[in-house]
Design an enzyme around this catalytic site. Structure first.
Site, PDB file in Angstrom:
ATOM      1  NE  ARG A  57     101.216 -82.781  68.666  1.00 12.07           N
ATOM      2  CZ  ARG A  57     101.309 -83.450  67.535  1.00 12.07           C
ATOM      3  NH1 ARG A  57     102.489 -83.951  67.141  1.00 12.07           N
ATOM      4  NH2 ARG A  57     100.274 -83.664  66.761  1.00 12.07           N
ATOM      5  CB  ALA A  59      96.016 -90.104  69.720  1.00  9.84           C
ATOM      6  NE  ARG A  99      96.051 -82.591  75.096  1.00 10.59           N
ATOM      7  CZ  ARG A  99      96.363 -82.398  73.808  1.00 10.59           C
ATOM      8  NH1 ARG A  99      97.447 -82.948  73.302  1.00 10.59           N
ATOM      9  NH2 ARG A  99      95.586 -81.668  73.030  1.00 10.59           N
ATOM     10  CD  GLN A 207      98.736 -78.916  66.902  1.00 17.72           C
ATOM     11  OE1 GLN A 207      98.331 -77.939  66.284  1.00 17.72           O
ATOM     12  NE2 GLN A 207      98.140 -79.349  67.988  1.00 17.72           N
ATOM     13  CG  ASP A 248      93.350 -86.772  68.931  1.00 16.69           C
ATOM     14  OD1 ASP A 248      93.305 -86.145  67.856  1.00 16.69           O
ATOM     15  OD2 ASP A 248      94.332 -86.757  69.696  1.00 16.69           O
ATOM     16  CG  ASN A 258      92.403 -85.556  63.809  1.00 18.14           C
ATOM     17  OD1 ASN A 258      93.242 -86.029  64.577  1.00 18.14           O
ATOM     18  ND2 ASN A 258      92.757 -84.912  62.710  1.00 18.14           N
ATOM     19  CE  LYS A 259      94.796 -80.469  67.641  1.00 11.81           C
ATOM     20  NZ  LYS A 259      94.513 -80.088  69.055  1.00 11.81           N
TER      21      LYS A 259
HETATM   22  O1  MRU Z   1      96.472 -81.565  70.296  1.00  8.13           O
HETATM   23  P1  MRU Z   1      97.328 -82.592  69.618  1.00  8.13           P
HETATM   24  O2  MRU Z   1      98.494 -82.017  68.900  1.00  8.13           O
HETATM   25  O3  MRU Z   1      97.701 -83.711  70.561  1.00  8.13           O
HETATM   26  O4  MRU Z   1      96.364 -83.223  68.519  1.00  8.13           O
HETATM   27  C1  MRU Z   1      96.883 -84.194  67.665  1.00  8.13           C
HETATM   28  C2  MRU Z   1      95.916 -84.649  66.653  1.00  8.13           C
HETATM   29  O5  MRU Z   1      94.780 -84.219  66.592  1.00  8.13           O
HETATM   30  C3  MRU Z   1      96.381 -85.753  65.744  1.00  8.13           C
HETATM   31  O6  MRU Z   1      95.821 -85.624  64.481  1.00  8.13           O
HETATM   32  C4  MRU Z   1      95.956 -87.098  66.344  1.00  8.13           C
HETATM   33  O7  MRU Z   1      96.342 -87.189  67.673  1.00  8.13           O
HETATM   34  C5  MRU Z   1      96.516 -88.242  65.585  1.00  8.13           C
HETATM   35  S1  MRU Z   1      98.243 -88.388  65.807  1.00  8.13           S
HETATM   36  C6  MRU Z   1      98.792 -89.757  65.018  1.00  8.13           C
END
Ligand code: MRU
Length: 356
Positions: A57, A59, A99, A207, A248, A258-259
Site C-alpha cells: 500500500r 501510492a 484501488r 498505518q 495519493d 491523502n489518507k
Molecule cells: O491506504 P493506504 O495505506 O494505501 O494510504 C496511503 C496513504 O494515504 C499515503 O499517505 C500516500 O499513499 C502517500 S505514500 C508515499
C-alpha cells in the site's frame, strides 16, 4: 541490461518490494509490526488482490508493484503477438480495478502499456517482455531516487529540533524505498538535525501505529505514537513545529487526496499557524484532474472499522462508513515538495511549473 540477481533491491535503503528473477516479492504489510512475511507473485490476478487487500500500500509502492507485477505476468504470456496483446490488456484492466485513488497505479500501468505496445509492434513478444521488465525496474529505481531528492529539498523546510507530526505512512514502506514524507524526515535526520516525530495512529488500518512507528524506530528516529484525536491538543500546546504528509493524488489546482484524517490535521494546522507540508513525486500529480472534487475516493469494507482481528469494536448491524481518503484543499497546504522543486504556495501555476 536487466539485472537478474536474486532478491534485488535498489540502493542501500529498505524497500517493501523485491524482484526475484522474474517474480515480484512483497512484504506483507498487514502483518507488521508483529511478523515480517515476504510473498511471491507471478500472476496479475494475485498482484491485483495483494494491492486491494493492502499487502502492499502507499501510492508510489502500489505503482511500483503494479509495474513489476505486470512484468512478472508478461514473462509467462504466449509468444504470439495477438495472444500477448490480449493477455496484456486483460491484466492491465485487472490491475487498474484494484484501488481507485492513488494515481501512481494508473501512471505506472499507462507507461507499461505504451512501452510494451511499441516493443511488440516493432520487435515481437520477447522484446515486449524485456521492455516491461526493464521499465518496471526503472520505475522502481526512479521512485527511490525521487524520494531521496524530495527528501533533500524538504529537509531544508524543517527547523532544527523540530517536532514533526505525520499522518498514515508515507515512508519506505509506502514507496520503492526511503519514503516521501518520511524521506523528508530521514533527510532532515541525516543532515544532523535533532528531530522528533509524532505518528498519528491512523484509524482504521493503523498505518501510523503499525508502519510509521516500525520503520522510524528501525531507523533510530525518535517516534511517538499518538491517537488521531490528539493532533489538535498537541498543536494547541505548541508541541508541533510542522506537519509533513504524503499524497495519493494531487489535482491540477493543488488539492491533495491523502489518507482519511489528513484534512482534519491540515485544518487544525491552519488554525494553529503550524506549517503543513505535502511531499510527493510528480507521478502523484494528476494534471488531468482539475480539482480535488474530481478525485475518485475509495470506500473500503466496513470490517476494517468495526473489527481488530477477530474482536468486534462496534455492535453488529449498525451502519458503518469506511471512507479511505479525504481531500485537503490547496489553501490549507503550505507547500508541496516534489523531486524537482517545491510549489509554495501550491496553485495551478506553481504545480504546472513543476511538471514542465
Ligand atoms: O491506504 P493506504 O495505506 O494505501 O494510504 C496511503 C496513504 O494515504 C499515503 O499517505 C500516500 O499513499 C502517500 S505514500 C508515499
Amino acid at each position: 541490461m536487466v539485472a537478474k540477481d536474486a532478491l534485488m533491491t535498489w540502493d542501500s535503503v529498505f524497500s517493501p518490494i523485491k524482484w526475484d528473477a522474474g517474480r515480484l516479492v512483497l512484504l506483507d504489510q498487514r502483518l507488521l509490526p508483529e511478523q515480517e512475511v515476504w510473498r511471491h507473485y507471478e500472476d496479475a490476478t494475485d498482484v491485483a488482490e495483494a494491492i486491494r487487500k493492502m499487502v502492499v500500500r502507499g501510492a508510489p509502492a502500489i505503482g511500483c508493484a503494479a509495474a513489476l507485477g505486470l512484468a512478472a505476468a508478461a514473462l509467462r504470456y504466449p509468444d504470439d503477438v495477438e495472444g500477448f496483446n490480449r493477455a496484456l490488456m486483460r491484466d492491465i484492466e485487472l490491475l487498474k480495478q484494484s484501488r481507485p485513488t492513488a494515481v501512481n497505479l494508473f501512471w505506472a500501468l499507462e507507461h507499461q502499456q505504451l512501452v510494451a505496445r511499441q516493443a511488440l509492434e516493432e520487435l515481437g513478444a520477447d522484446a515486449a517482455k524485456q521492455a516491461l521488465e526493464q521499465q518496471a525496474l526503472k520505475i522502481w529505481r526512479d521512485d527511490v531516487a525521487s524520494c531521496r531528492a524530495m527528501g533533500r529539498l524538504g529537509a531544508e523546510l524543517i527547523p532544527e529540533r523540530a517536532c514533526i507530526l505525520t499522518h498514515c505512512n508515507a515512508g519506505a514502506l509506502a514507496t520503492g524505498g526511503y519514503g516521501t514524507a518520511l524521506g523528508v524526515v530521514r533527510a532532515a535526520a541525516e543532515s544532523g538535525k535533532q528531530i522528533r516525530v509524532y505518528a498519528d495512529e491512523t484509524r482504521p488500518f493503523l498505518q501510523g501505529a503499525r508502519l510509521t512507528a516500525w520503520e522510524l524506530h528501525k531507523s533510530g528516529i525518535d517516534v511517538t505514537v499518538s491517537c488521531d484525536n490528539m493532533a489538535g491538543a498537541l498543536m494547541q500546546r505548541g508541541e508541533i513545529s510542522c506537519c509533513v504528509v504524503g499524497a495519493d493524488r494531487i489535482a491540477a489546482n493543488g488539492d491533495v487526496a491523502n489518507k482519511i484524517g489528513t484534512y482534519m490535521v491540515a485544518a487544525l494546522a491552519k488554525r494553529h499557524g503550524v506549517p503543513f507540508y505535502v511531499a510527493a513525486p510528480r507521478s502523484t500529480i494528476d494534471l488531468g484532474t482539475p480539482t480535488g472534487a474530481e478525485i475518485p475516493i475509495e470506500e473500503r469494507p466496513s470490517r476494517e472499522v468495526t473489527h481488530i482481528g477477530d474482536t468486534a469494536l462496534a455492535p453488529e448491524a449498525v451502519g458503518v462508513r469506511n471512507i479511505a481518503f479525504d481531500v485537503t484543499p490547496a489553501e490549507l497546504v503550505t507547500a508541496i515538495v516534489t523531486e524537482v522543486g517545491v510549489a509554495q504556495p501550491p496553485s495551478e501555476q506553481s504545480i504546472r511549473a513543476l511538471m514542465d
